[in-house]
Motif scaffolding. Structure first.
Motif, PDB file in Angstrom:
ATOM      1  N   GLU A  26      -4.320  -6.724   9.608  1.00 48.21           N
ATOM      2  CA  GLU A  26      -4.227  -5.275   9.427  1.00 48.21           C
ATOM      3  C   GLU A  26      -2.964  -4.726  10.069  1.00 48.21           C
ATOM      4  OE1 GLU A  26      -4.482  -1.184  10.820  1.00 48.21           O
ATOM      5  OE2 GLU A  26      -4.665  -2.932  12.136  1.00 48.21           O
ATOM      6  N   SER A  27      -2.433  -3.636   9.478  1.00 47.42           N
ATOM      7  CA  SER A  27      -1.288  -2.936  10.035  1.00 47.42           C
ATOM      8  C   SER A  27      -1.426  -1.450   9.715  1.00 47.42           C
ATOM      9  CB  SER A  27       0.025  -3.491   9.461  1.00 47.42           C
ATOM     10  OG  SER A  27       1.140  -2.884  10.070  1.00 47.42           O
ATOM     11  N   HIS A  28      -0.573  -0.644  10.342  1.00 47.65           N
ATOM     12  CA  HIS A  28      -0.652   0.801  10.166  1.00 47.65           C
ATOM     13  C   HIS A  28       0.742   1.390  10.277  1.00 47.65           C
ATOM     14  CE1 HIS A  28      -0.905   4.953  11.865  1.00 47.65           C
ATOM     15  NE2 HIS A  28      -1.787   5.081  10.914  1.00 47.65           N
ATOM     16  N   VAL A  29       1.022   2.425   9.474  1.00 47.27           N
ATOM     17  CA  VAL A  29       2.262   3.171   9.604  1.00 47.27           C
ATOM     18  C   VAL A  29       1.930   4.620   9.918  1.00 47.27           C
ATOM     19  CG1 VAL A  29       3.551   1.651   8.057  1.00 47.27           C
ATOM     20  CG2 VAL A  29       2.412   3.668   7.116  1.00 47.27           C
ATOM     21  N   GLU A  30       2.659   5.208  10.851  1.00 45.17           N
ATOM     22  CA  GLU A  30       2.511   6.633  11.161  1.00 45.17           C
ATOM     23  C   GLU A  30       3.354   7.387  10.143  1.00 45.17           C
ATOM     24  OE1 GLU A  30       1.047   9.753  13.861  1.00 45.17           O
ATOM     25  OE2 GLU A  30       0.504   7.665  13.542  1.00 45.17           O
ATOM     26  N   MET A  31       2.855   7.401   8.912  1.00 41.36           N
ATOM     27  CA  MET A  31       3.684   7.812   7.774  1.00 41.36           C
ATOM     28  C   MET A  31       2.764   8.016   6.576  1.00 41.36           C
ATOM     29  SD  MET A  31       7.015   8.140   7.479  1.00 41.36           S
ATOM     30  CE  MET A  31       8.366   8.141   6.306  1.00 41.36           C
ATOM     31  N   ASP A  32       3.294   8.569   5.528  1.00 38.98           N
ATOM     32  CA  ASP A  32       2.544   8.657   4.277  1.00 38.98           C
ATOM     33  C   ASP A  32       2.174   7.254   3.809  1.00 38.98           C
ATOM     34  OD1 ASP A  32       2.307   8.726   1.197  1.00 38.98           O
ATOM     35  OD2 ASP A  32       2.321  10.844   1.712  1.00 38.98           O
ATOM     36  N   GLY A  33       1.036   7.152   3.151  1.00 38.44           N
ATOM     37  CA  GLY A  33       0.542   5.861   2.685  1.00 38.44           C
ATOM     38  C   GLY A  33       1.454   5.146   1.718  1.00 38.44           C
ATOM     39  N   ALA A  34       2.421   5.857   1.100  1.00 36.74           N
ATOM     40  CA  ALA A  34       3.385   5.192   0.228  1.00 36.74           C
ATOM     41  C   ALA A  34       4.181   4.150   1.004  1.00 36.74           C
ATOM     42  CB  ALA A  34       4.330   6.219  -0.403  1.00 36.74           C
ATOM     43  N   TRP A  35       4.461   4.453   2.261  1.00 38.95           N
ATOM     44  CA  TRP A  35       5.195   3.500   3.091  1.00 38.95           C
ATOM     45  C   TRP A  35       4.284   2.357   3.553  1.00 38.95           C
ATOM     46  CZ3 TRP A  35       7.032   8.213   2.186  1.00 38.95           C
ATOM     47  CH2 TRP A  35       8.415   8.379   2.044  1.00 38.95           C
ATOM     48  N   ALA A  36       2.988   2.600   3.652  1.00 41.30           N
ATOM     49  CA  ALA A  36       2.037   1.517   3.898  1.00 41.30           C
ATOM     50  C   ALA A  36       2.006   0.576   2.698  1.00 41.30           C
ATOM     51  CB  ALA A  36       0.645   2.085   4.172  1.00 41.30           C
ATOM     52  N   LEU A  37       2.083   1.148   1.494  1.00 43.65           N
ATOM     53  CA  LEU A  37       2.147   0.316   0.287  1.00 43.65           C
ATOM     54  C   LEU A  37       3.408  -0.541   0.296  1.00 43.65           C
ATOM     55  CD1 LEU A  37       1.278   1.246  -3.337  1.00 43.65           C
ATOM     56  CD2 LEU A  37       3.517   0.268  -2.860  1.00 43.65           C
ATOM     57  N   TYR A  38       4.523   0.030   0.733  1.00 43.01           N
ATOM     58  CA  TYR A  38       5.766  -0.741   0.803  1.00 43.01           C
ATOM     59  C   TYR A  38       5.597  -1.924   1.764  1.00 43.01           C
ATOM     60  CZ  TYR A  38      10.708  -1.866   1.356  1.00 43.01           C
ATOM     61  OH  TYR A  38      11.908  -2.524   1.383  1.00 43.01           O
ATOM     62  N   GLU A  39       4.989  -1.673   2.925  1.00 42.33           N
ATOM     63  CA  GLU A  39       4.782  -2.775   3.869  1.00 42.33           C
ATOM     64  C   GLU A  39       3.891  -3.854   3.264  1.00 42.33           C
ATOM     65  OE1 GLU A  39       2.870  -3.696   8.280  1.00 42.33           O
ATOM     66  OE2 GLU A  39       3.633  -1.693   7.854  1.00 42.33           O
ATOM     67  N   ALA A  55      -3.776  -7.037  -1.326  1.00 40.04           N
ATOM     68  CA  ALA A  55      -3.658  -6.096  -0.216  1.00 40.04           C
ATOM     69  C   ALA A  55      -4.423  -4.817  -0.539  1.00 40.04           C
ATOM     70  CB  ALA A  55      -2.194  -5.768   0.079  1.00 40.04           C
ATOM     71  N   LEU A  56      -5.056  -4.266   0.474  1.00 34.81           N
ATOM     72  CA  LEU A  56      -5.718  -2.964   0.391  1.00 34.81           C
ATOM     73  C   LEU A  56      -4.870  -1.966   1.170  1.00 34.81           C
ATOM     74  CD1 LEU A  56      -8.130  -1.014  -0.117  1.00 34.81           C
ATOM     75  CD2 LEU A  56      -9.150  -1.926   1.988  1.00 34.81           C
ATOM     76  N   VAL A  57      -4.484  -0.885   0.513  1.00 32.46           N
ATOM     77  CA  VAL A  57      -3.671   0.154   1.143  1.00 32.46           C
ATOM     78  C   VAL A  57      -4.433   1.471   1.042  1.00 32.46           C
ATOM     79  CG1 VAL A  57      -1.479   1.397   1.102  1.00 32.46           C
ATOM     80  CG2 VAL A  57      -1.544  -1.028   0.458  1.00 32.46           C
ATOM     81  N   TYR A  58      -4.549   2.166   2.155  1.00 29.60           N
ATOM     82  CA  TYR A  58      -5.230   3.452   2.105  1.00 29.60           C
ATOM     83  C   TYR A  58      -4.530   4.453   3.015  1.00 29.60           C
ATOM     84  CZ  TYR A  58      -7.524   2.026   6.506  1.00 29.60           C
ATOM     85  OH  TYR A  58      -7.782   1.611   7.794  1.00 29.60           O
ATOM     86  N   ALA A  59      -4.759   5.731   2.747  1.00 27.92           N
ATOM     87  CA  ALA A  59      -4.148   6.804   3.526  1.00 27.92           C
ATOM     88  C   ALA A  59      -5.075   8.009   3.494  1.00 27.92           C
ATOM     89  CB  ALA A  59      -2.779   7.169   2.966  1.00 27.92           C
ATOM     90  N   TYR A  60      -4.997   8.809   4.534  1.00 35.28           N
ATOM     91  CA  TYR A  60      -5.882   9.970   4.619  1.00 35.28           C
ATOM     92  C   TYR A  60      -5.241  11.020   5.522  1.00 35.28           C
ATOM     93  CZ  TYR A  60      -6.915   7.899   9.121  1.00 35.28           C
ATOM     94  OH  TYR A  60      -6.781   7.376  10.380  1.00 35.28           O
ATOM     95  N   GLY A  61      -5.668  12.252   5.337  1.00 31.39           N
ATOM     96  CA  GLY A  61      -5.197  13.330   6.190  1.00 31.39           C
ATOM     97  C   GLY A  61      -6.115  14.528   6.102  1.00 31.39           C
ATOM     98  N   LYS A  62      -6.440  15.088   7.268  1.00 28.77           N
ATOM     99  CA  LYS A  62      -7.201  16.332   7.337  1.00 28.77           C
ATOM    100  C   LYS A  62      -6.274  17.394   7.932  1.00 28.77           C
ATOM    101  CE  LYS A  62     -11.466  16.660   8.197  1.00 28.77           C
ATOM    102  NZ  LYS A  62     -12.847  16.701   8.747  1.00 28.77           N
ATOM    103  N   SER A  63      -5.782  18.266   7.057  1.00 30.58           N
ATOM    104  CA  SER A  63      -4.867  19.317   7.496  1.00 30.58           C
ATOM    105  C   SER A  63      -5.605  20.573   7.935  1.00 30.58           C
ATOM    106  CB  SER A  63      -3.906  19.673   6.357  1.00 30.58           C
ATOM    107  OG  SER A  63      -3.195  18.539   5.926  1.00 30.58           O
ATOM    108  N   SER A  64      -6.873  20.690   7.541  1.00 30.45           N
ATOM    109  CA  SER A  64      -7.596  21.943   7.747  1.00 30.45           C
ATOM    110  C   SER A  64      -7.825  22.317   9.212  1.00 30.45           C
ATOM    111  CB  SER A  64      -8.944  21.887   7.006  1.00 30.45           C
ATOM    112  OG  SER A  64      -9.724  20.789   7.446  1.00 30.45           O
ATOM    113  N   PRO A  65      -7.986  21.383  10.146  1.00 26.12           N
ATOM    114  CA  PRO A  65      -8.316  21.800  11.513  1.00 26.12           C
ATOM    115  C   PRO A  65      -7.196  22.536  12.250  1.00 26.12           C
ATOM    116  CG  PRO A  65      -9.001  19.526  11.150  1.00 26.12           C
ATOM    117  CD  PRO A  65      -8.127  19.918  10.004  1.00 26.12           C
TER     118      PRO A  65
END
Length: 350
Positions: free
Chosen positions: A78-91, A104-114
């Motif tokens: 497993e790995s993680h990027v502090e970035m949009d998931g598009a860059w996780a896809l690149y990795e 490979a499984l690539v996922y991304a998420y964000g909660k902007s509402s709080p």
């Protein structure tokens, strides 16, 4: 180079608020859906990579909690990027190119509402000269829009028409947060009205990548990644020409965009004015269908919107609605960082 394709894509319904859901609870249905599409189990995945931001979550190493959605067993690479998931896809794409994984499984998420997104995004700026002034993301986008208007590249009426076209296209997207006839609204920061700006909301997305014959076995019509590249502009806004995006053009050249025409383009343009810049950098004319999903003006979950552009382009290839598509993702103020990929269907595989 190994042939690598996007073989599955899933995303949430993007909502203004998901107070009742944690990041894990928001993410888990998407992970289950994308795995079910291929029939794979977690144990079949060779590499997992995620994209998110601790600034949105308000706590350090927040991505470790999201791993609960993947599962505690079996152990994973497993790995993680502090970035949009598009860059996780690149990795993940690079990982498969090395031969260390076939899927490979690539996922991304964000909660902007709080929180206050406009304030949070100031933390991306130069910490010595720009960030102390607290120019927010909308104000900086307005500077770019005004520069385009002053250069004669667009006007307010053209921006309003562009935004209306995107929201109308989103009428066919069941996951969109905004769709249909959305009014231009009042000025948020002149010359940008509320209709020129992205909605604030929560969401997640996931894709599965696979190499060669594995991809063909998992998907009837894989979306082959024929080229992918990302570039960055100077950090200082004062040394940039905001009406141009040389990093986007360079990434497109390296990805092979200009070798043959594309029929579809999913552009990550959170503000209507940014589509003007991207169209110019990528040489897109009216023959190319731009953002048939509605784009980021219809749903802009931070840290996932760029990955969604790749997923939406791939999904159109899966359905046979596109043969050669361009996907773009951005991060930072005024299109500072840009990733470009070319996706093709099996019928155009050379």
């Amino acid at each position: 180079m190994r042939d690598v394709a996007i073989v599955a894509f899933a995303q949430t319904d993007h909502l203004r608020r998901t107070d009742e859901l944690s990041e894990v609870e928001m993410l888990m249905p998407v992970l289950h859906q994308v795995l079910d599409t291929t029939g794979l189990r977690t144990s079949d995945i060779g590499f997992t990579c995620s994209g998110s931001s601790d600034y949105l979550a308000g706590r350090a190493f927040s991505f470790t909690m999201a791993l609960d959605g993947v599962g505690a067993h079996p152990p994973i690479s497993e790995s993680h990027v502090e970035m949009d998931g598009a860059w996780a896809l690149y990795e993940a794409w690079v990982k498969i190119q090395t031969g260390e994984a076939d899927t490979a499984l690539v996922y991304a998420y964000g909660k902007s509402s709080p929180g206050q997104v406009r304030d949070v995004l100031t933390r991306q700026l130069d910490p010595y000269y720009t960030a102390p002034l607290w120019p927010d993301s909308v104000a900086l986008a307005a500077l770019q829009a005004q520069a385009l208007i002053d250069a004669g590249d667009t006007d307010e009426a053209a921006l309003a028409a562009l935004a209306a076209r995107s929201r109308e296209a989103a009428s066919d997207n069941p996951h969109a947060q905004l769709s249909g006839a959305v009014p231009a609204g009042d000025y948020l920061v002149q010359p940008l009205r509320t209709g020129d700006c992205p909605p604030i909301g929560d969401g997640a997305a996931a894709v599965i990548l696979a190499a060669g014959d594995t991809a063909r076995a998992l998907c009837e019509r894989p979306a082959w990644i024929r080229g992918i590249d990302h570039r960055i502009e100077a950090h200082g806004l004062g040394v940039r020409e905001l009406t141009e995006s040389p990093s986007t053009r360079l990434a497109a050249e390296r990805a092979g965009v200009f070798e043959r025409p594309v029929d579809t383009a999913e552009l990550h343009a959170p503000f209507s004015s940014q589509e003007v810049v991207l169209r110019k950098a990528l040489g897109l004319d009216d023959r190319v269908r731009v953002n048939p999903s509605g784009g980021a003006l219809a749903a802009n979950p931070l840290m996932a919107a760029g990955l969604i552009r790749l997923g939406e382009a791939a999904a159109r290839i899966h359905r046979g609605e596109s043969d050669r598509a361009l996907a773009h993702a951005t991060s930072g103020p005024c299109l500072q960082q840009n990733l470009v990929a070319v996706l093709e269907g099996e019928s155009t595989h050379a």
